[in-house]
Write a protein that holds these residues in place. Structure first.
Motif, PDB file in Angstrom:
ATOM      1  N   VAL A 214       0.729  -0.972   0.151  1.00  0.00           N
ATOM      2  CA  VAL A 214       0.018   0.068   0.021  1.00  0.00           C
ATOM      3  C   VAL A 214       0.865   1.197   0.189  1.00  0.00           C
ATOM      4  N   SER A 215       1.882   1.117   0.831  1.00  0.00           N
ATOM      5  CA  SER A 215       2.775   2.244   1.101  1.00  0.00           C
ATOM      6  C   SER A 215       3.652   2.554  -0.249  1.00  0.00           C
ATOM      7  N   ARG A 216       3.952   1.434  -1.109  1.00  0.00           N
ATOM      8  CA  ARG A 216       4.519   1.704  -2.249  1.00  0.00           C
ATOM      9  C   ARG A 216       3.584   2.410  -3.221  1.00  0.00           C
ATOM     10  N   ARG A 217       2.489   1.929  -3.267  1.00  0.00           N
ATOM     11  CA  ARG A 217       1.570   2.535  -4.312  1.00  0.00           C
ATOM     12  C   ARG A 217       1.233   3.863  -3.980  1.00  0.00           C
ATOM     13  N   VAL A 218       1.295   4.422  -2.765  1.00  0.00           N
ATOM     14  CA  VAL A 218       0.869   5.653  -2.309  1.00  0.00           C
ATOM     15  C   VAL A 218       2.140   6.476  -2.826  1.00  0.00           C
ATOM     16  N   VAL A 219       3.342   6.107  -2.669  1.00  0.00           N
ATOM     17  CA  VAL A 219       4.520   6.724  -2.817  1.00  0.00           C
ATOM     18  C   VAL A 219       4.619   6.975  -4.220  1.00  0.00           C
ATOM     19  N   ALA A 220       4.297   6.100  -5.197  1.00  0.00           N
ATOM     20  CA  ALA A 220       4.386   5.986  -6.718  1.00  0.00           C
ATOM     21  C   ALA A 220       3.081   6.935  -7.300  1.00  0.00           C
ATOM     22  N   ARG A 221       2.439   7.282  -6.325  1.00  0.00           N
ATOM     23  CA  ARG A 221       1.106   8.145  -6.711  1.00  0.00           C
ATOM     24  C   ARG A 221       0.071   7.299  -7.408  1.00  0.00           C
ATOM     25  N   ASN A 222      -0.181   6.203  -7.049  1.00  0.00           N
ATOM     26  CA  ASN A 222      -0.825   5.239  -7.839  1.00  0.00           C
ATOM     27  C   ASN A 222      -2.113   5.188  -6.675  1.00  0.00           C
ATOM     28  N   LEU A 223      -1.948   5.430  -5.675  1.00  0.00           N
ATOM     29  CA  LEU A 223      -3.028   5.417  -4.678  1.00  0.00           C
ATOM     30  C   LEU A 223      -3.126   6.620  -3.763  1.00  0.00           C
ATOM     31  N   ARG A 224      -4.028   7.148  -3.431  1.00  0.00           N
ATOM     32  CA  ARG A 224      -4.470   8.184  -2.459  1.00  0.00           C
ATOM     33  C   ARG A 224      -5.419   7.742  -1.247  1.00  0.00           C
ATOM     34  N   ILE A 225      -4.794   7.711  -0.059  1.00  0.00           N
ATOM     35  CA  ILE A 225      -5.727   7.186   1.160  1.00  0.00           C
ATOM     36  C   ILE A 225      -6.739   8.492   1.248  1.00  0.00           C
ATOM     37  N   GLU A 226      -8.100   8.247   1.137  1.00  0.00           N
ATOM     38  CA  GLU A 226      -8.949   9.290   1.003  1.00  0.00           C
ATOM     39  C   GLU A 226      -9.620   9.278   2.516  1.00  0.00           C
ATOM     40  N   SER A 227      -9.959  10.708   3.000  1.00  0.00           N
ATOM     41  CA  SER A 227     -10.578  10.882   4.493  1.00  0.00           C
ATOM     42  C   SER A 227     -11.728  10.165   4.520  1.00  0.00           C
ATOM     43  N   VAL A 228     -11.945   9.772   5.531  1.00  0.00           N
ATOM     44  CA  VAL A 228     -13.167   9.014   5.769  1.00  0.00           C
ATOM     45  C   VAL A 228     -13.919   9.664   7.073  1.00  0.00           C
TER      46      VAL A 228
END
Length: 228
Positions: A214-228
């Motif tokens: 998950v962290s790799r995808r966030v760093v690569a900007r392929n994933l953004r953790i949305e606010s809930v």
């Protein structure tokens, strides 16, 4: 174990580390070389991120350690908190003590047993050495005694590492991703860093992914953790 046996174990361990070139990988391998275990891993306690795998001797151990890191619980976490070895006598029945850990391992080809030995420098918690066996059951008192001695040697290596040796103990890429992703998530959502780590871990758990992935995808900007 007597003094002479501890001295022999120390010599065997240090020779195995040197023969393998030093560093974390060599230390994991040395644990397997000098103890009757099949595999080993080293996990270190990182501020806010919790226990993170820094080395695993094979893919089996790496899978289990990633499950602990994602769940934020498991034998290594318990061993460090309690200051004593924690034993899983059978992966098939004893992981339920940590529901998140058990869920993260659900469906994975995991069998055998393991025990986690804490790494501490006086009152300072550093991490744990996890050791795995193919057979189920408790390790013998002799094996636990030897493992505690090896943990002391690992702790000494952590404390004394400097110069070139320190580079060999450098933070693994997966751990770097986790810290960078937490910083990015904290900034994007306007939450504190501890909350950012918690959100990354929750996303990983819900989606059946490792915290590192998950962290790799966030760093690569392929994933953004949305606010809930």
């Amino acid at each position: 174990m007597g003094t002479s046996q501890f001295d022999q174990l120390t010599g065997d361990f240090l020779r195995a580390v040197r023969a393998a070139g030093g560093g974390l990988t060599a230390v994991c391998g040395a644990c397997v070389r000098v103890l009757p275990v099949r595999r080993a891993a080293i996990v270190l306690h990182e501020i806010d991120a919790g226990m993170q795998p820094w080395c695993a001797s094979d893919d089996f151990a790496d899978l289990v350690e990633k499950a602990q890191a994602t769940a934020g619980e498991g034998p290594a976490v318990a061993a460090l908190a309690q200051g004593i070895p924690v034993v899983v006598t059978d992966f098939g029945s004893e992981c339920e003590r940590w529901p998140g850990f058990a869920e993260a391992l659900a469906g994975k080809p995991i069998s055998g047993s393991m025990f986690a030995v804490p790494l501490r420098l006086g009152p300072i918690p550093l991490g744990a050495v996890d050791m795995y066996r193919d057979t189920v059951g408790r390790p013998s008192p002799r094996l636990l005694s030897a493992a505690l001695h090896i943990a002391d040697l690992v702790t000494a290596s952590l404390v004394l590492a400097s110069g070139e040796a320190a580079q060999q103990w450098a933070q693994p890429l997966s751990s770097q991703w986790i810290h960078q992703a937490a910083t990015m998530t904290s900034t994007q959502l306007g939450v504190d860093i501890a909350d950012a780590y918690a959100r990354l871990r929750a996303y990983a758990f819900i989606n059946g992914l490792s915290l590192a992935e998950v962290s790799r995808r966030v760093v690569a900007r392929n994933l953004r953790i949305e606010s809930v």
